[in-house]
Each structure stands twice: as C-alpha cells, then as structure tokens.
Write an enzyme that holds these catalytic residues in place. Structure first.
Site, short mmCIF file in Angstrom:
data_model
loop_
_atom_site.label_atom_id
_atom_site.label_comp_id
_atom_site.label_asym_id
_atom_site.label_seq_id
_atom_site.Cartn_x
_atom_site.Cartn_y
_atom_site.Cartn_z
N ARG A 67 2.59 6.36 -2.40
CA ARG A 67 3.68 7.24 -2.84
C ARG A 67 3.53 7.62 -4.31
O ARG A 67 3.79 8.77 -4.70
CB ARG A 67 5.02 6.55 -2.61
CG ARG A 67 6.19 7.46 -2.51
CD ARG A 67 6.21 8.26 -1.22
NE ARG A 67 6.31 7.40 -0.07
CZ ARG A 67 5.40 7.38 0.92
NH1 ARG A 67 4.38 8.20 0.90
NH2 ARG A 67 5.53 6.57 1.94
N ASP A 115 0.82 -1.21 0.00
CA ASP A 115 0.00 0.00 0.00
C ASP A 115 0.85 1.26 0.00
O ASP A 115 0.49 2.27 -0.60
CB ASP A 115 -0.92 0.01 1.23
CG ASP A 115 -2.12 -0.92 1.07
OD1 ASP A 115 -2.26 -1.52 -0.01
OD2 ASP A 115 -2.89 -1.04 2.02
N GLY A 116 2.00 1.22 0.69
CA GLY A 116 2.86 2.39 0.75
C GLY A 116 3.35 2.82 -0.62
O GLY A 116 3.47 4.02 -0.90
N TYR A 166 -3.22 4.84 9.30
CA TYR A 166 -2.89 5.32 10.66
C TYR A 166 -4.16 5.57 11.48
O TYR A 166 -4.21 5.32 12.69
CB TYR A 166 -2.05 6.59 10.54
CG TYR A 166 -1.39 7.07 11.81
CD1 TYR A 166 -1.37 6.32 12.98
CD2 TYR A 166 -0.75 8.31 11.84
CE1 TYR A 166 -0.75 6.78 14.13
CE2 TYR A 166 -0.11 8.78 12.97
CZ TYR A 166 -0.13 8.01 14.12
OH TYR A 166 0.49 8.46 15.26
N SER A 211 -5.18 2.50 13.27
CA SER A 211 -4.29 2.21 14.40
C SER A 211 -4.59 3.09 15.61
O SER A 211 -4.35 2.70 16.75
CB SER A 211 -2.83 2.40 13.99
OG SER A 211 -2.48 1.53 12.93
#
Length: 281
Positions: A68, A63-64, A179, A182
């Site tokens: 990006r 996913d990162g 995030y 989390s």
C-alpha cells in the site's frame, strides 16, 4: 540515515507496541521519527506524504502495508523496509525478533537498495486515470465462480487467447508470491524482468500461466457469453478496486516508469526466504 517515517495500516495493540519500540529506539540513537497511522488500510487511496528530510519509510503490519505504501507514495523515491506483524511477510526484512538489529543497520547505513519493477494500467473508459501496482493488476468477475467472464488477451496487439474464466492476474515478479501463487502461478525471482499472466479458474484443460518480457504491452477485454449479457469486471490494483471494465473497453497494462525502492537488511537469498516461508504455511 537518521530521519524516518513510520506507517502502520492499523493501530492494534501489537502494532502500537512495536511502533513505540521503533520510535523509542531511533530517538535513543539520535534519530527522528514521524508517524502516519491513517493512510494504509486496504481500501485507502490516500497519498502517503513524505517530507523532504525523510530518508526511509518503516512499515508496521505485513506485506499488504508495504504494498500500500509503494502504491501510494508518489512524491519521493524513499527506500521502504517492513516490520512483519502479519503472516508470511515475503517483503518484510524486519521481524519482531530482529527489530533492534535491523534498526542498527539502518541507523549505520548498513543496507542495500533493491529496486522493484511496478505495473501500470490504463482503461479506455477512464483515460484520465492510470494506476500503479507493485504486486499485480487483477481483472475479476464481481461474483467469482458465479459469473464467468469471456476474456480476451492480446500481447503487443496480437491475440494470445480468448477463453472463459473468473478473471486474470497480471503480476510483477514481486507479486508472483501473492495472488498469483494462490492461483497456481509460477514463483519468479523478484529481480527478473518479466510480466506474469495467470488465468483465474479457467474453464479449459489447456490454460497455463505465461511469462512475458517486461517490455510487452498486455491488453485485456471482455465480451458477452450470451446475446443479452452486459458483462463487466472489476479492475483491482494491489488488492484495491479502482476501475470497472465493461464490454467494449480495453485495459492496457505495461511496465511502469516508476519503481519501488526496498531497503534490504538481511543477506538472505530469495530461494532461502521462499523455503523458510513455505514451511511456515
């Protein structure tokens, strides 16, 4: 579609294996590939250059890497599809098990375009630079848990709250599983039109996440808890530090005019994907 750009965040043995599989399969079926292996580490601010003939961007990582690319592709509205070599992969339709099947779908134009909203941030101390985020914009103390921020949030010019915390997550629906999740924020369908505010470790018993219409404008500022304090915080766009928020500055966050186009290959309901991914944790 026949012309593809492959972007990888790193060139590990696993990534190299699947880059070669993708490239060889596309070429064997009459397509063309261009490789970009240098622009998507976490700290990269490099623009992902997309030639006019590119019809799809395939990311190899997780996913990162998708995030990006979405953050750094500025010159074309090209659909993105991710191959998940990472962990959860909420944004990746391709897996190491179904990669050739998914490539067949792309080559045969058997896909749908899923348009995802993005956020944009503008800080009063850096008016020349606006930054976009597919997942979230985070205001965070440099030393979370050790240095607490007195954070004030306004919505459309009206004060919403002011309290002590480690920071604030301002998330898109797509970023609700990042995030925000989390930090005990809500999971929101990526097709909703909203902005999610989730405080990070608030020093209060009555703080909750708040979901706002996507048309709202959020303003974030910080103030000193003690007279001799000179507070400052990091402004982080999709996990990458971009700006500093000082006492007296205002960070304005709003829905961007730019959107991210995702190529959807698997007919999997969002809730079904959440159920499966949660079982993998």
């Amino acid at each position: 579609m026949k012309n593809f750009l492959i972007v990888a965040r790193s060139f590990s043995d696993l990534h190299e294996k699947y880059i070669n599989i993708i490239r060889d399969y596309i070429k064997a079926h009459g397509g063309m590939c261009v490789l970009d292996l240098d622009t998507c580490p976490d700290s990269s601010e490099a623009v992902v250059s997309v030639d006019d003939n590119i019809e799809c961007i395939i990311t190899v990582g997780g996913d990162g890497t998708v995030v990006r690319v979405a953050q750094n592709v500025t010159n074309r509205k090209v659909p993105i599809v991710g191959l998940n070599c990472g962990h959860l992969g909420y944004l990746c339709d391709m897996t190491v098990e179904n990669v050739e099947h998914c490539l067949d779908q792309l080559l045969n134009d058997n896909y749908k375009i899923d348009e995802r909203m993005m956020l944009e941030g503008a800080c009063s101390n850096d008016p020349a630079n606006n930054f976009r985020a597919l997942n979230d914009i985070v205001v965070a103390s440099e030393a979370s848990g050790l240095y607490v921020l007195n954070t004030t949030v306004k919505v459309n010019g009206i004060q919403l709250y002011s309290h002590n915390c480690d920071g604030l997550i301002v998330s898109t629906p797509t970023g609700s599983t990042a995030y925000n999740l989390s930090a005990n924020g809500p999971i929101v369908s990526p097709h909703a039109n909203c902005i999610i505010l989730t405080p990070i470790n608030p020093h209060t018993l009555n703080s909750r996440s708040i979901i706002l219409p996507s048309s709202d404008v959020v303003e974030v500022s910080i103030s000193a808890r003690h007279e001799d304090d000179e507070p400052h915080a990091n402004i982080i766009y999709d996990g990458t530090f971009k700006q500093t928020l000082n006492k007296g500055d205002v960070l304005k966050i709003y829905r961007s005019n730019t959107t991210t186009h995702m190529a959807m290959l698997e007919n999997v309901n969002f809730l079904e994907r959440i159920r499966v991914r949660m079982q993998e944790i």
